[in-house]
Design an enzyme around this catalytic site. Structure first.
Site: not given
Length: 648
Positions: A116, A200, A297
């Site tokens: 990430k 974050e 995916r």
């Protein structure tokens, strides 16, 4: 197109991929662990190969075993499904080295988006907006805490690898940071083999919106619109829908184009999802959304996109992997109606959504027009501790969002499961909730409406008791003997025969009187006639009666005065494990005084960590487990001292 395909996964997604493969005339190969030898995906395949013991690390995550199975069966391609190896670049490279096509993006794209922190840095460089935070390499507690303070509390600690809410913690203040960081790192290490995290900014009214993208090997990419995935528990999605409520055409186009820009930045091919977080505190606005991550995916919730676009994304995956161009251009993709998906889990909302394991003694999944069910289990299968406890995905499609929600709520109420607890009734309540219907949703939806969505206890009504009693009486009446004198059906030459059935409801005796009349059995409680619920009842292996009504399962033991007396004096002096698992941490020691909600121990089970808390002020007498110990359900973790009251 390929002639033979191996699916390197299990359960619902393996069955779903096989369905499309067979429609295209592609032969399928399943792989299975010892726990899945008789699983539905094995039965659905043309061939099946054992790849190892039950633990995923020794089977579904064993790259060498899967490649060996592919070579053994002569497949041309491998579809990874989602989870397990689907986002492992090493697996895609191993497929290529073996001369087998990996049905997914190139390894370089998986690596670029797999971590990430690096993905966000790459997106910022590509001009895609990202959430404020810390993405650096210094992983010391002191530095991470300092960066959290700079970003400003509340913050999210997130594992740089993986997803699904694992390795994620919300932190409200600096005093909570160190403990939260330790838990996030430990969980991330266990789930992904990588304990690095990022910091974050926590958005106060976050909307989780993701865009389905698709690229091919010819340099083209499109977006198949967005999905709303804000209704979550434990940072994991529960209800998803497409399109996302409240989206304007302008914002949809801007977010879609940002997602395509993200995909092209890494040379993406195949199905992928670009996830954004939007600040919904003042409605959705085009300048208030940020890139979170990209899942390289197929997503669990892909059926809602298929429903509104009239596409089969697995077919697209197979065609793109075979070298074909994208089946449609951006201008050819349109939205038709609204679709909502609910994930039916074996879990107990009343117990903090703890997973529920056991045998599916009875399983009836809903049917109906515009209802789709994707499942990888059958009646009689086991929900085990080794894998995710999802039973099925139920998807409803309608011209309007309100219509889709109503259809899906009705479907959840007609879902019947005995042997494990499920979230079916919870899902029905959520889908019918006035705030959900109004589109007033964010990731705090469940907590905000908990009182409406999760009643304090399952209310065993008189109607449920009457249905259970009639079921017991009907069972007594059935006998293998054909001699009418052996029948226990209440027949009398004259008068009305009466019978009673007694149940144990939370330690108390509940009595139902039954009268055998010429027109059948009639139930009453405390002398008042009761109309039994229109519900399904089954006998459990231990003799209990399970009644399934409106998506809820009520398990009613027959009353045993000796067992009830023993239970009444038992369990207030101890904390036991709610399921089998592994003790990760023990947080107290004998002689320590604890307060209500104080953490006592951490249990790892069903791929998640579960903290066990003190129920009240108490003195720890003994600690009966150790870190690293494997425990069964009901194992004693801590015993409390029996203290004399002040009055004594």
């Amino acid at each position: 197109m390929f002639s033979k395909l191996l699916i390197a996964n299990r359960g619902e997604i393996a069955v779903r991929v096989m369905r499309t493969a067979k429609r295209l005339g592609v032969s399928t190969v399943a792989v299975y662990s010892d726990a899945d030898a008789n699983a539905a995906h094995v039965a659905a395949a043309d061939e099946a190969v054992r790849i190892g013991p039950a633990p995923a690390a020794e089977s579904y995550l064993n790259i060498a075993a899967i490649i060996a199975a592919a070579r053994q069966t002569g497949v041309q391609a491998i579809h990874p499904g989602y989870g397990f190896l689907s986002e492992k670049a090493e697996f895609a490279e191993s497929c290529a080295a073996a001369g087998i096509v990996f049905v997914g993006p190139p390894p370089s794209a998986i690596r670029a988006m797999g971590l990430k922190d690096r993905a966000k840095a790459l997106m910022a460089k590509a001009g895609v907006p990202v959430v404020p935070g810390y993405l650096g390499d210094d992983q010391s507690t002191e530095h991470l805490k300092k960066e959290a303070g700079r970003v400003g509390y509340p913050v999210l600690i997130k594992a740089v690898a993986g997803g699904g809410g694992k390795g994620m913690r919300k932190v409200e203040s600096a005093g909570e940071f160190a403990v939260a960081l330790e838990g996030a790192k430990r969980e991330a290490k266990s789930a992904f083999g990588d304990d690095r995290v990022l910091i974050e900014k926590y958005v106060s009214r976050p909307r989780h919106i993701e865009v389905q993208v698709f690229g091919d090997s010819h340099g083209d990419a499109v977006y198949l619109f967005e999905r709303g995935c804000s209704l979550q528990r434990r940072q994991q999605k529960v209800i998803e829908e497409a399109p996302a409520p409240g989206m304007s055409a302008a914002m949809r186009k801007q977010m879609g184009e940002a997602a395509v820009k993200a995909a092209k930045a890494v040379g993406y091919a195949s199905a992928g999802t670009v996830e954004f977080i939007a600040d919904a505190s003042d409605g959705l606005k085009a300048d208030r959304f940020w890139f979170m991550e990209m899942n390289t995916r197929l997503q669990v919730e892909h059926p809602v996109t298929e429903a509104i676009t009239g596409t089969d994304l697995v077919e697209w995956q197979l065609r793109v992997a075979a070298g074909e161009k994208l089946p449609k251009k951006q201008s050819e993709l349109k939205i038709h109606g609204h679709a909502i998906e609910a994930r039916l889990y074996a879990e107990d909302p009343q117990k903090g959504f703890l997973p529920s394991i056991g045998k599916l003694v009875h399983l009836h999944l809903p049917e109906g027009e515009d209802i789709r069910v994707d499942s990888g289990v059958r009646e009689g299968d086991e929900v085990s501790i080794f894998y995710d406890p999802m039973i099925a995905k139920i998807i409803a499609h309608d011209e309007t969002r309100e219509g889709a929600a109503a259809k899906l709520a009705r479907a959840m109420r007609h879902t019947e499961v005995a042997g494990v607890q499920t979230n079916a009734a919870f899902l029905a309540r959520a889908l019918s909730h006035r705030a959900f219907v109004a589109g007033d949703i964010d990731t705090a939806f469940i907590e905000r409406h908990r009182a409406d969505l999760i009643p304090a206890a399952r209310n065993v009504t008189s109607e449920i008791l009457a249905r259970a009693a009639l079921f017991v009486a009907e069972g007594r009446a059935r006998t293998e003997s054909h001699d009418p004198w052996d029948a226990q059906d209440g027949f009398r030459v004259s008068g009305t025969a009466k019978d009673i059935v007694e149940f144990d409801v939370e330690g108390k005796k509940a009595t139902v009187e039954l009268a055998h009349a010429p027109n059948g059995l009639h139930a009453s409680i405390h002398g008042n006639p009761v109309e039994p619920a229109h519900a399904t009842a089954v006998r459990m292996p231990n003799g209990d009666v399970a009644v399934m009504h409106d998506g809820e399962t009520f398990v009613l033991p027959l009353y045993d005065p000796f067992a009830s007396a023993e239970a009444a004096g038992a369990a207030t002096d101890r904390i036991t494990t709610p399921m089998p698992g592994k003790i990760i941490q023990v947080l107290v020691k004998p002689g320590e005084r604890v307060k209500p909600r104080q953490p006592l121990a951490v249990l790892e089970a069903m791929k998640m960590e579960h903290t066990l808390y003190a129920p009240a002020d108490a003195l720890v007498a003994t600690v009966d487990v150790s870190p690293g110990e494997q425990v069964s359900e009901g194992a004693v973790v801590v015993r409390f001292a029996r203290e004399k009251s002040a009055a004594a």
